[in-house]
Design an enzyme around this catalytic site. Structure first.
Site, PDB file in Angstrom:
ATOM      1  N   HIS A  71     -25.235  98.364 -33.483  1.00 46.24           N
ATOM      2  CA  HIS A  71     -26.515  99.197 -33.763  1.00 46.24           C
ATOM      3  C   HIS A  71     -27.620  98.286 -33.696  1.00 46.24           C
ATOM      4  O   HIS A  71     -27.495  97.121 -33.903  1.00 46.24           O
ATOM      5  CB  HIS A  71     -26.421 100.040 -35.224  1.00 46.24           C
ATOM      6  CG  HIS A  71     -25.280 100.836 -35.226  1.00 46.24           C
ATOM      7  ND1 HIS A  71     -23.958 100.775 -36.061  1.00 46.24           N
ATOM      8  CD2 HIS A  71     -25.187 102.328 -34.775  1.00 46.24           C
ATOM      9  CE1 HIS A  71     -23.419 101.614 -36.098  1.00 46.24           C
ATOM     10  NE2 HIS A  71     -24.061 102.680 -35.383  1.00 46.24           N
TER      11      HIS A  71
ATOM     12  N   CYS B 121     -18.342  89.188 -24.141  1.00 50.91           N
ATOM     13  CA  CYS B 121     -17.453  89.392 -25.322  1.00 50.91           C
ATOM     14  C   CYS B 121     -17.024  90.852 -25.497  1.00 50.91           C
ATOM     15  O   CYS B 121     -16.093  91.285 -26.301  1.00 50.91           O
ATOM     16  CB  CYS B 121     -17.638  88.480 -26.328  1.00 50.91           C
ATOM     17  SG  CYS B 121     -19.253  89.286 -27.119  1.00 50.91           S
TER      18      CYS B 121
ATOM     19  N   CYS C  54     -22.327  93.688 -25.461  1.00 50.05           N
ATOM     20  CA  CYS C  54     -22.316  92.343 -24.564  1.00 50.05           C
ATOM     21  C   CYS C  54     -21.356  92.530 -23.457  1.00 50.05           C
ATOM     22  O   CYS C  54     -20.159  92.703 -23.957  1.00 50.05           O
ATOM     23  CB  CYS C  54     -21.857  91.262 -25.576  1.00 50.05           C
ATOM     24  SG  CYS C  54     -21.898  89.437 -24.822  1.00 50.05           S
TER      25      CYS C  54
ATOM     26  N   VAL D  43      37.406 100.008 -25.381  1.00 51.01           N
ATOM     27  CA  VAL D  43      36.575 101.085 -25.414  1.00 51.01           C
ATOM     28  C   VAL D  43      37.075 102.276 -25.967  1.00 51.01           C
ATOM     29  O   VAL D  43      38.240 102.918 -25.318  1.00 51.01           O
ATOM     30  CB  VAL D  43      35.642 101.381 -24.007  1.00 51.01           C
ATOM     31  CG1 VAL D  43      34.829 102.714 -24.198  1.00 51.01           C
ATOM     32  CG2 VAL D  43      35.150  99.986 -23.440  1.00 51.01           C
TER      33      VAL D  43
ATOM     34  N   ILE E 167      39.828 104.660 -24.246  1.00 48.07           N
ATOM     35  CA  ILE E 167      39.220 105.063 -22.838  1.00 48.07           C
ATOM     36  C   ILE E 167      40.174 103.896 -21.962  1.00 48.07           C
ATOM     37  O   ILE E 167      40.589 104.089 -20.774  1.00 48.07           O
ATOM     38  CB  ILE E 167      38.046 105.377 -22.862  1.00 48.07           C
ATOM     39  CG1 ILE E 167      37.664 106.394 -23.737  1.00 48.07           C
ATOM     40  CG2 ILE E 167      37.596 105.610 -21.384  1.00 48.07           C
ATOM     41  CD1 ILE E 167      38.151 107.805 -23.412  1.00 48.07           C
TER      42      ILE E 167
ATOM     43  N   LYS F 255      32.665 100.390 -28.076  1.00 42.35           N
ATOM     44  CA  LYS F 255      33.440  99.279 -27.662  1.00 42.35           C
ATOM     45  C   LYS F 255      33.886  98.107 -28.828  1.00 42.35           C
ATOM     46  O   LYS F 255      32.932  97.418 -29.247  1.00 42.35           O
ATOM     47  CB  LYS F 255      32.642  98.784 -26.417  1.00 42.35           C
ATOM     48  CG  LYS F 255      33.331  97.211 -25.988  1.00 42.35           C
ATOM     49  CD  LYS F 255      32.848  97.038 -24.632  1.00 42.35           C
ATOM     50  CE  LYS F 255      33.724  95.954 -23.899  1.00 42.35           C
ATOM     51  NZ  LYS F 255      33.103  95.384 -22.554  1.00 42.35           N
TER      52      LYS F 255
ATOM     53  N   SER G  86      40.314  99.389 -21.527  1.00 46.43           N
ATOM     54  CA  SER G  86      40.222  97.792 -22.236  1.00 46.43           C
ATOM     55  C   SER G  86      39.919  96.842 -21.114  1.00 46.43           C
ATOM     56  O   SER G  86      40.303  97.000 -19.852  1.00 46.43           O
ATOM     57  CB  SER G  86      41.689  97.463 -23.017  1.00 46.43           C
ATOM     58  OG  SER G  86      42.325  97.214 -22.104  1.00 46.43           O
TER      59      SER G  86
ATOM     60  N   CYS H 138     -28.263  96.698 -36.777  1.00 42.82           N
ATOM     61  CA  CYS H 138     -27.083  95.342 -37.078  1.00 42.82           C
ATOM     62  C   CYS H 138     -27.387  94.507 -36.172  1.00 42.82           C
ATOM     63  O   CYS H 138     -26.662  93.352 -36.254  1.00 42.82           O
ATOM     64  CB  CYS H 138     -25.795  96.202 -36.888  1.00 42.82           C
ATOM     65  SG  CYS H 138     -25.368  97.560 -37.913  1.00 42.82           S
TER      66      CYS H 138
ATOM     67  N   ASP I 101      28.811  90.469 -16.230  1.00 48.36           N
ATOM     68  CA  ASP I 101      30.266  90.804 -15.912  1.00 48.36           C
ATOM     69  C   ASP I 101      29.988  92.394 -14.948  1.00 48.36           C
ATOM     70  O   ASP I 101      30.418  93.417 -15.243  1.00 48.36           O
ATOM     71  CB  ASP I 101      31.136  91.380 -17.091  1.00 48.36           C
ATOM     72  CG  ASP I 101      32.503  91.811 -16.939  1.00 48.36           C
ATOM     73  OD1 ASP I 101      33.079  91.263 -15.698  1.00 48.36           O
ATOM     74  OD2 ASP I 101      32.982  92.473 -17.724  1.00 48.36           O
TER      75      ASP I 101
END
EC number: 2.7.11.1
Length: 766
Positions: free
Chosen positions: A269, A264, A261, A471, A463, A483, A465, A272, A576
């Site tokens: 077959h 849709c 179709c 961190v 490392i 972190k 802050s 069917c 941020d």
């Protein structure tokens, strides 16, 4: 029962007055006939006892009608009692009729019985008249007995369906109209959402809800009609040869030549063709219709509506986040998880991916690992089915074992063909165990997969802050950045909000975004991201003062805008953005980190969340500093922070470097008295970049552009810059990496290509 009135006759004897104390004249006449009949010695005593029981049962029914008949939604115990008494009355009347027929004098007693029944009808007419029209289940038991005294009818409802079809459904108490008609509609390629149901009352069609109890409509006729705005058409079949892998939508077998179709997409077959649904529904338009109806009933909040309007006027619109991360959000695209129930047998297999071989675009060289002989299963539907299905009714089991032991795997399918008996028993027990296991486990949150248990992360050196956490460099399957957030003893509300935001962050995948790797809740809330070997942009510009070329600065700005455009497309507000959170790899690839996490970047008091002025004030927009709105953060506030980053790139300095008072900066920027001095930009800064910087730093939020427009402007600027092109005559061997000494290996003399210039002197010149 002393208040029972309007009975079916009491009798002349004192004992009979026990059944009805308020005897009316008509009832007395009927009872007198019954008493005279009972006095006749030829009438067996059993018949007389049955007549008394009939009268008593009728009085009980009348009492129930007087008590609950006027209620629209009577209690269930009343319905059960009413059904019990009507069934008992019908059985007594059948027994009475059998006895009268066997005695051969049924005429006399039929008259008395009719009189008694007429009394019930007349006395209970007032009670029946006050019943609502929807309670048609309360039929007069007299009419039922007269119409078919030997075989009482089952409560049913006749339904007229579209396309001149009809069906009959049982009227079960507690079952809605939707559930009763769902199967009939699915067999015809329809769903309740695209239809309306009506009842015929006083010759007019009156709409009713799909959630109405079907038992209230017993004996009535319902009409189901397709909504006017539903794109429902007839099929447009064409013969088609399927060169790609396709399956019949009815029998699910391989389809090579068949029909399809055009509207849709239904494939089948030729054999069917008789099973093709009569209705043709364009589901793509239907999805858009339902989405529009959803927005009609769930309007967008004013703040989001103004944001969307601003995005449209600026030529872009931020995309919605993924479906599993937004839950009740409005701006979500409906495609990832459609809530529209589509009937399984009638949705084309290649459109909703329910066929056994899901077709998708992929590289021709990529292995098709998606091929599977078992249909994909929705885990929510599976858990719900497992909860209500019996041990013997399971068709496909799913366990928590590895894929090799799945009951639906290929190995088990072959074993099932060889020995169906024992395999069926093992399969049933396996599904029972799986069902019990699923009940025990319950529904599992997908974000739990990203939680890293305590003790697996090795935290290393510190490392740096910031306002929201510290961190550390850590080890978790390699180098990671950990972190530790400044949230001590989070409340359940905080923890749930944190997990909800993590559900958004875990879906971020972009070249200019730091990769989110997981989170930890013990001993404290922590975010784990990839480790960036380079330094931050702040370190390059203000600590070691790296001198970048203008083309490099513009490329850094382009990558930053590209990463922020991706975050905004995911509806993630950074909150941020600053040069400290922009990292540069050794090849100058930009990575944006510390984005999202509104839960961490807010102040909590109990279960209530409040925005707070924290972080770096130099990158804060004026509306964020003022904090007049409940949530001042928006896409435009990130744009302002990006404008400050552009200022750092083009000047090499921080804004307001001449003012040392932090409170003065907060006051003047918040009031709109202070802006970055754009006269300090480098002399070779393009004018287009300077204009873009000024637009991003507008004091009014709505006047700032959004990142799609910013990214397009920077890309256009990068393409317009003059570039030094490589000379076309340059040898390509040097670009290939050959060294000068490599050519000495091939420096052999050749008569065609003399190497030494002195060799030319041996040739005479004429």
């Amino acid at each position: 029962m002393a208040a029972l009135s309007g009975g079916g006759g009491g009798g002349a004897e004192p004992g009979q007055a026990l059944f009805n104390g308020d005897m009316e004249p008509e009832a007395g006449a009927g009872a007198g006939a019954a008493a005279s009949s009972a006095a006749d010695p030829a009438i067996p005593e059993e018949v007389w006892n049955i007549k008394q029981m009939i009268k008593l049962t009728q009085e009980h029914i009348e009492a129930l009608l007087d008590k609950f008949g006027g209620e629209h939604n009577p209690p269930s115990i009343y319905l059960e009692a009413y059904e019990e008494y009507t069934s008992k009355l019908d059985a007594l009347q059948q027994r009475e009729q059998q006895l009268l027929e066997s005695l051969g004098n049924g005429t006399d007693f039929s008259v008395s019985s009719s009189a008694s029944m007429d009394t019930v009808t007349s006395s209970s007419s007032s009670s029946l008249s006050v019943l609502p029209s929807s309670l048609s289940v309360f039929q007069n038991p007299t009419d039922v007995a007269r119409s078919n005294p030997k075989s009482p009818q089952k409560p049913i409802v006749r339904v007229f369906l579209p396309n001149k079809q009809r069906t009959v459904v049982p009227a079960r108490c507690g079952v809605t109209v939707r559930d009763s008609l769902k199967k009939a509609l699915m067999m015809r390629g329809l769903i309740p959402e695209c239809c309306a149901v009506y009842r015929i009352q006083d010759g007019e069609k009156k709409p009713i809800g799909w959630d109405t109890d079907i038992s209230w409509l017993t004996g009535e006729e319902l009409h189901v009609e397709v909504l006017e705005n539903v794109p429902l058409t007839t099929h447009n079949f064409v013969r088609k040869t399927f060169f790609t892998l396709a399956f019949c939508d009815f029998c699910r077998k391989l389809l090579f030549q068949g029909f399809r179709c055009q509207t849709c997409g239904y494939k089948f077959h030729q054999r069917c063709s008789t099973e093709v649904p009569l209705m043709c529904v364009n589901y793509d338009q239907l999805d858009l219709l339902f989405v529009s109806k959803f927005f009609e009933h769930h309007p967008i909040p004013q703040e989001e509506a103004s944001l969307a309007e601003t995005a449209l006027t600026s030529g872009s619109s931020p995309s919605a986040p993924a479906s599993d991360s937004i839950g009740p959000q409005i701006l979500t695209s409906p495609s990832p998880s459609k809530s529209i129930p589509i009937p399984q047998p009638f949705r084309p297999a290649d459109e909703d991916h329910r066929n056994q071989f899901g077709q998708r675009d992929r590289s021709s060289s990529a292995p098709n690992v998606h091929i599977n002989t078992i249909e994909p299963v929705n885990i929510d539907d599976l858990i719900r089915d497992q909860g209500f299905r019996g041990d013997g009714g399971s068709t496909t089991g799913l366990s928590a074992t590895p894929p090799a032991s799945l009951p639906g795997s290929l190995t088990n399918v072959k074993a099932l063909q060889k020995s169906p008996g024992p395999q069926r028993e093992r399969k049933s027990s396996s599904s029972s165990e799986d069902r019990n296991r699923m009940k025990t486990l319950g529904r599992r949150d997908s974000s739990d997969d990203w939680e890293i248990p305590d003790g697996q992360i090795t935290v290393g050196q510190r490392i740096g802050s910031g306002s929201f956490g510290t961190v550390y460099k850590g080890k978790w399957h390699g180098d990671v950045a950990v972190k530790m957030l400044n949230v001590t003893a989070p409340t359940p509300q905080q923890l749930q909000a944190f997990k909800n935001e993590v559900g958004v962050l875990r879906k971020t995948r972009h070249v200019n975004i730091l990769l989110f790797m997981g989170y930890s809740t013990k001993p404290q809330l922590a975010i784990v991201t990839q480790w960036c070997e380079g330094s931050s942009l702040y370190h390059h510009l203000h600590i070691i003062e790296t001198k970048f070329e203008m083309i490099k600065l513009i490329d850094i700005a382009r990558q930053t805008a590209q990463g922020m455009d991706y975050l905004h497309a995911k509806s993630i507000i950074h909150r941020d953005l600053k040069s400290n959170n922009i990292f540069l790899h050794e090849d100058l690839t930009v990575k944006i980190g510390d984005f999202g996490l509104a839960t961490v970047k807010s102040r909590w008091s109990g279960s209530h969340q409040f925005e707070q002025l924290s972080g770096s004030i130099l990158w804060m927009a004026p509306e964020v500093i003022r904090m007049q709105d409940k949530n001042p953060y928006s896409f435009q506030s990130d744009v302002y922070a990006f404008g400050i980053v552009l200022y750092e790139l083009m000047t090499g300095q921080l804004p307001y470097s001449n003012i040392n008072n932090r409170d003065q900066i907060i006051f003047m920027v918040g009031r709109g008295y202070l802006s970055p001095d754009l006269s300090k930009v480098r002399s070779n800064c393009p004018k287009a970049m300077k204009r873009l910087m000024a637009e991003c730093l507008k004091k009014k939020r709505d006047e700032r552009p959004l990142f799609p427009q910013i990214l397009a402007s920077i890309e256009l600027l990068a393409r317009s810059l003059p570039k030094i092109h490589r000379s076309a005559s340059e040898p390509s061997l040097n670009r290939a990496g050959f060294q000068t000494e490599d050519f000495s290996l091939y420096a052999c003399a050749s008569p065609k290509t003399p190497i030494q210039a002195g060799g030319y002197g041996a040739f005479p010149v004429h």
